[in-house]
Design a protein around this motif. Structure first.
Motif, PDB file in Angstrom:
ATOM      1  N   MET A   1     -29.960 -29.450 -63.805  1.00  0.00           N
ATOM      2  CA  MET A   1     -30.772 -28.864 -62.734  1.00  0.00           C
ATOM      3  C   MET A   1     -32.103 -28.366 -63.314  1.00  0.00           C
ATOM      4  O   MET A   1     -32.132 -27.704 -64.345  1.00  0.00           O
ATOM      5  CB  MET A   1     -30.015 -27.715 -62.083  1.00  0.00           C
ATOM      6  N   CYS A 110     -44.569 -34.499 -59.072  1.00  0.00           N
ATOM      7  CA  CYS A 110     -43.632 -34.144 -58.008  1.00  0.00           C
ATOM      8  C   CYS A 110     -44.420 -34.060 -56.711  1.00  0.00           C
ATOM      9  O   CYS A 110     -45.301 -33.195 -56.565  1.00  0.00           O
ATOM     10  CB  CYS A 110     -42.946 -32.812 -58.289  1.00  0.00           C
ATOM     11  N   CYS A 112     -44.542 -33.188 -52.858  1.00  0.00           N
ATOM     12  CA  CYS A 112     -43.851 -32.391 -51.851  1.00  0.00           C
ATOM     13  C   CYS A 112     -43.983 -33.038 -50.481  1.00  0.00           C
ATOM     14  O   CYS A 112     -44.991 -33.686 -50.181  1.00  0.00           O
ATOM     15  CB  CYS A 112     -44.431 -30.981 -51.809  1.00  0.00           C
ATOM     16  N   SER A 129     -40.790 -37.515 -59.154  1.00  0.00           N
ATOM     17  CA  SER A 129     -39.890 -36.757 -58.297  1.00  0.00           C
ATOM     18  C   SER A 129     -40.562 -36.433 -56.972  1.00  0.00           C
ATOM     19  O   SER A 129     -41.783 -36.522 -56.828  1.00  0.00           O
ATOM     20  CB  SER A 129     -39.459 -35.453 -58.987  1.00  0.00           C
ATOM     21  N   ALA A 131     -40.077 -33.463 -53.546  1.00  0.00           N
ATOM     22  CA  ALA A 131     -39.447 -32.199 -53.177  1.00  0.00           C
ATOM     23  C   ALA A 131     -39.516 -32.027 -51.675  1.00  0.00           C
ATOM     24  O   ALA A 131     -40.601 -32.112 -51.091  1.00  0.00           O
ATOM     25  CB  ALA A 131     -40.143 -31.029 -53.864  1.00  0.00           C
ATOM     26  N   TYR A 169     -35.978 -32.917 -55.449  1.00  0.00           N
ATOM     27  CA  TYR A 169     -35.877 -31.478 -55.593  1.00  0.00           C
ATOM     28  C   TYR A 169     -35.823 -30.833 -54.215  1.00  0.00           C
ATOM     29  O   TYR A 169     -36.191 -31.438 -53.212  1.00  0.00           O
ATOM     30  CB  TYR A 169     -37.077 -30.917 -56.372  1.00  0.00           C
ATOM     31  N   CYS A 170     -35.378 -29.604 -54.190  1.00  0.00           N
ATOM     32  CA  CYS A 170     -35.208 -28.868 -52.940  1.00  0.00           C
ATOM     33  C   CYS A 170     -36.022 -27.588 -53.016  1.00  0.00           C
ATOM     34  O   CYS A 170     -35.930 -26.844 -53.994  1.00  0.00           O
ATOM     35  CB  CYS A 170     -33.716 -28.565 -52.762  1.00  0.00           C
ATOM     36  N   ALA A 188     -29.465 -32.578 -54.798  1.00  0.00           N
ATOM     37  CA  ALA A 188     -30.759 -32.310 -55.418  1.00  0.00           C
ATOM     38  C   ALA A 188     -30.582 -32.131 -56.925  1.00  0.00           C
ATOM     39  O   ALA A 188     -29.590 -31.566 -57.375  1.00  0.00           O
ATOM     40  CB  ALA A 188     -31.400 -31.061 -54.822  1.00  0.00           C
ATOM     41  N   SER A 189     -31.545 -32.593 -57.687  1.00  0.00           N
ATOM     42  CA  SER A 189     -31.478 -32.449 -59.144  1.00  0.00           C
ATOM     43  C   SER A 189     -32.423 -31.368 -59.656  1.00  0.00           C
ATOM     44  O   SER A 189     -32.559 -31.163 -60.858  1.00  0.00           O
ATOM     45  CB  SER A 189     -31.802 -33.779 -59.824  1.00  0.00           C
ATOM     46  N   GLY A 190     -33.075 -30.675 -58.726  1.00  0.00           N
ATOM     47  CA  GLY A 190     -33.973 -29.594 -59.108  1.00  0.00           C
ATOM     48  C   GLY A 190     -34.326 -28.751 -57.903  1.00  0.00           C
ATOM     49  O   GLY A 190     -34.038 -29.122 -56.762  1.00  0.00           O
ATOM     50  N   ILE A 191     -34.930 -27.600 -58.157  1.00  0.00           N
ATOM     51  CA  ILE A 191     -35.374 -26.733 -57.066  1.00  0.00           C
ATOM     52  C   ILE A 191     -36.780 -26.209 -57.356  1.00  0.00           C
ATOM     53  O   ILE A 191     -37.183 -26.071 -58.513  1.00  0.00           O
ATOM     54  CB  ILE A 191     -34.407 -25.552 -56.834  1.00  0.00           C
ATOM     55  N   LEU A 192     -37.506 -25.962 -56.276  1.00  0.00           N
ATOM     56  CA  LEU A 192     -38.804 -25.303 -56.355  1.00  0.00           C
ATOM     57  C   LEU A 192     -38.667 -23.946 -55.693  1.00  0.00           C
ATOM     58  O   LEU A 192     -38.054 -23.834 -54.620  1.00  0.00           O
ATOM     59  CB  LEU A 192     -39.879 -26.105 -55.609  1.00  0.00           C
TER      60      LEU A 192
END
Length: 214
Positions: A1, A110, A112, A129, A131, A169-170, A188-192
């Motif tokens: 993550m 990334c 968005c 990526s 998001a 990402y989320c 999701a593999s990441g978060i913002l």
């Protein structure tokens, strides 16, 4: 993550947050990056934390007063950049150009987007990526993973249908370790996140709570 902390233009101490993120990443083994204002990029990068720009423009060197040049961002120590954040919207052609500019400078990207349909369109442009961040939930107290988990699941599917190599990402309303874990469960593999750390009285404690379930 992957956890990306966007400091936006909040009146926080970017070095305090960056140092906390570096230490928590080292202690936990979780990948954490900080995205400060452009003027603070070099100082943040000097802390040793993974550093991302908040934006780059779709132009190269030349007569572009007021632009954020991808090469300048990279020279300041950034390793990646956000593109098309809901507070810095771009036209489709400019998103494409910004991705190309970032790739030219060796930056991760990334993009968005508001919803799964836009996620699919963004993934088609070839960023590293994407998001998903519904604007109505940004800066709020309820995460998108809790308020509407279907958006996250559909975004993951939309990106995979276009390019399996694009990570999803989320973002929007993420503030707790439970939110992070839920985002991961949804694919999701990441978060913002932003205010949950940037506005915290103790940024390190806030980051530790985020990585605790991981």
């Amino acid at each position: 993550m992957f956890i990306l902390v966007n400091l936006k233009a909040y009146p926080c101490d970017p070095i305090e947050v960056a140092s906390a993120a570096r230490d928590v990443a080292d202690d936990s083994g979780v990948r954490i990056a900080v995205s400060p204002q452009a003027a603070d990029l070099a100082r943040v990068a000097e802390t040793g934390v993974e550093t991302w720009a908040q934006h780059v423009d779709p132009n190269s060197h030349g007569s572009h007063t007021g632009s954020t040049l991808a090469e300048a961002v990279a020279d300041a120590g950034a390793q990646g950049t956000l593109i098309n954040h809901s507070e810095k919207r771009l036209r489709l052609a400019d998103i494409d150009g910004a991705i190309q500019a970032a790739e030219r400078a060796g930056l991760k990207t990334c993009v968005c987007a508001n919803n799964p349909a836009q996620i699919g369109a963004a993934a088609a442009l070839g960023p590293d990526s994407v998001a998903v961040e519904p604007p109505a939930l940004i800066g709020g107290d309820v995460s998108v993973a809790t308020a509407d988990p279907g958006i996250v699941e559909d975004a993951v599917e939309a990106a995979a249908a276009v390019d399996d190599d694009v990570a999803v990402y989320c973002g929007a309303g993420i503030s707790s370790g439970e939110d992070v874990a839920t985002a991961g469960d949804l694919g999701a593999s990441g978060i913002l996140l932003a205010s949950g750390v940037a506005k915290a009285d103790d940024p390190r404690a806030a980051l530790e709570s985020l990585v605790d379930p991981l």
